[in-house]
Design a protein around this motif. Structure first.
Motif, PDB file in Angstrom:
ATOM      1  N   GLU A   7       0.829  -1.210   0.000  1.00 42.31           N
ATOM      2  CA  GLU A   7       0.000   0.000   0.000  1.00 42.31           C
ATOM      3  C   GLU A   7       0.862   1.259   0.000  1.00 42.31           C
ATOM      4  N   GLU A   8       1.931   1.227   0.792  1.00 41.92           N
ATOM      5  CA  GLU A   8       2.833   2.381   0.846  1.00 41.92           C
ATOM      6  C   GLU A   8       3.511   2.606  -0.498  1.00 41.92           C
ATOM      7  N   GLY A   9       3.951   1.512  -1.124  1.00 41.29           N
ATOM      8  CA  GLY A   9       4.596   1.630  -2.426  1.00 41.29           C
ATOM      9  C   GLY A   9       3.653   2.171  -3.482  1.00 41.29           C
ATOM     10  N   THR A  24       3.469   2.627 -11.551  1.00 39.15           N
ATOM     11  CA  THR A  24       2.259   2.738 -10.751  1.00 39.15           C
ATOM     12  C   THR A  24       1.271   1.639 -11.115  1.00 39.15           C
ATOM     13  N   MET A  25       1.096   1.401 -12.411  1.00 42.05           N
ATOM     14  CA  MET A  25       0.172   0.352 -12.845  1.00 42.05           C
ATOM     15  C   MET A  25       0.652  -1.019 -12.396  1.00 42.05           C
ATOM     16  N   ALA A  26       1.977  -1.223 -12.378  1.00 37.25           N
ATOM     17  CA  ALA A  26       2.503  -2.489 -11.864  1.00 37.25           C
ATOM     18  C   ALA A  26       2.176  -2.636 -10.383  1.00 37.25           C
ATOM     19  N   SER A  27       2.295  -1.529  -9.623  1.00 37.65           N
ATOM     20  CA  SER A  27       1.965  -1.567  -8.194  1.00 37.65           C
ATOM     21  C   SER A  27       0.481  -1.822  -7.967  1.00 37.65           C
ATOM     22  N   MET A  31      -0.973  -4.961  -5.829  1.00 37.02           N
ATOM     23  CA  MET A  31      -1.915  -4.770  -4.727  1.00 37.02           C
ATOM     24  C   MET A  31      -3.182  -5.582  -4.958  1.00 37.02           C
ATOM     25  N   ALA A  32      -3.692  -5.555  -6.197  1.00 33.43           N
ATOM     26  CA  ALA A  32      -4.909  -6.305  -6.512  1.00 33.43           C
ATOM     27  C   ALA A  32      -4.677  -7.804  -6.345  1.00 33.43           C
ATOM     28  N   SER A  33      -3.527  -8.297  -6.802  1.00 26.82           N
ATOM     29  CA  SER A  33      -3.216  -9.729  -6.681  1.00 26.82           C
ATOM     30  C   SER A  33      -3.114 -10.144  -5.221  1.00 26.82           C
ATOM     31  N   LEU A  34      -2.494  -9.283  -4.402  1.00 28.07           N
ATOM     32  CA  LEU A  34      -2.378  -9.580  -2.971  1.00 28.07           C
ATOM     33  C   LEU A  34      -3.755  -9.666  -2.321  1.00 28.07           C
ATOM     34  N   LEU A  35      -4.631  -8.708  -2.646  1.00 32.86           N
ATOM     35  CA  LEU A  35      -5.978  -8.710  -2.081  1.00 32.86           C
ATOM     36  C   LEU A  35      -6.758  -9.952  -2.506  1.00 32.86           C
ATOM     37  N   MET A  36      -6.580 -10.373  -3.763  1.00 30.97           N
ATOM     38  CA  MET A  36      -7.252 -11.586  -4.231  1.00 30.97           C
ATOM     39  C   MET A  36      -6.785 -12.800  -3.446  1.00 30.97           C
TER      40      MET A  36
END
Length: 217
Positions: A7-9, A24-27, A31-36
């Motif tokens: 989230e910080e990144g 940014t799009m990679a981040s 983040m989306a993959s982690l949440l999944m």
């Protein structure tokens, strides 16, 4: 533990580089993959939607990264039970990968399987069958009969045939899949045990109660 760091990144990338910068799009995707993975599907959805929108705008609809996100978005919607929303994305992702990668690429095969799985969940079994058949045929030819991906396709094909009531056609595939799992994973692996129960259930449906009982002993 990873979530606050990611989230910080992402927050830093947005502030310094902007929302459409590749980093940014990679981040966003990370983040989306982690949440999944955490099962936070509702939180992951707007991030995936933003990431996909950004990839379409900056890379186009046929870029491999865009197609990967289309596939991920469809998968998320399937997990959320939004099958009607997932279907056009599955179709687009499969079409794009056939056009850019060909019918035998591993990513195309993944999209073929996703499309077939979606159709199965929607009850469109006849439409799913040729896709499962195509995926299995290509995997046999390119990976061999004992590759884990081939064995998964054998099991998917058998499951579909069982749902269609084609028990005689399903039986040799169930037997092959179980034999392959025994040889590659052993008799006590969870995947093998699951197939033993599937085989017993098939035999029971066929009226072969004694054989089914022996499978579970």
């Amino acid at each position: 533990e990873a979530r606050p760091l990611v989230e910080e990144g992402l927050r830093g990338s947005r502030e310094i580089l902007g929302d459409r910068h590749p980093d940014t799009m990679a981040s966003i995707n990370i983040m989306a993959s982690l949440l999944m993975k955490m099962g936070e599907l509702q939180e992951a959805r707007p991030l995936l939607e933003e990431g996909l929108r950004g990839r379409r705008e900056t890379l186009g609809d046929r870029d491999p990264d865009t197609l990967a996100l289309i596939n991920n978005m469809a998968y998320l919607l399937m997990k959320m039970g939004e099958l009607q929303e997932a279907k056009p994305l599955c179709e687009e992702g499969l079409r794009g990968r056939r056009e850019t990668l060909g019918d035998r690429h591993s990513d195309t095969l993944s999209s073929i399987n996703n499309m077939a799985t979606l159709l199965t969940e929607m009850g469109e079994l006849k439409e799913a069958r040729p896709l499962y058949e195509e995926g299995l045929r290509v995997k046999r030819e390119t990976l061999g009969d004992r590759h884990p991906n081939t064995l998964s396709s054998i099991n998917n094909m058998a499951y579909l045939l069982m749902k269609m009531g084609e028990l005689q056609e399903a039986k040799p595939l169930c037997e092959e899949g179980l034999r392959g799992r025994r040889e590659t994973l052993g008799d006590r692996h969870p995947s093998t045990l699951k197939l033993i129960h599937n085989m017993a259930r098939l035999l029971k449906k066929m009226g072969k109660l004694q054989e089914a009982r022996l499978m579970l002993e």
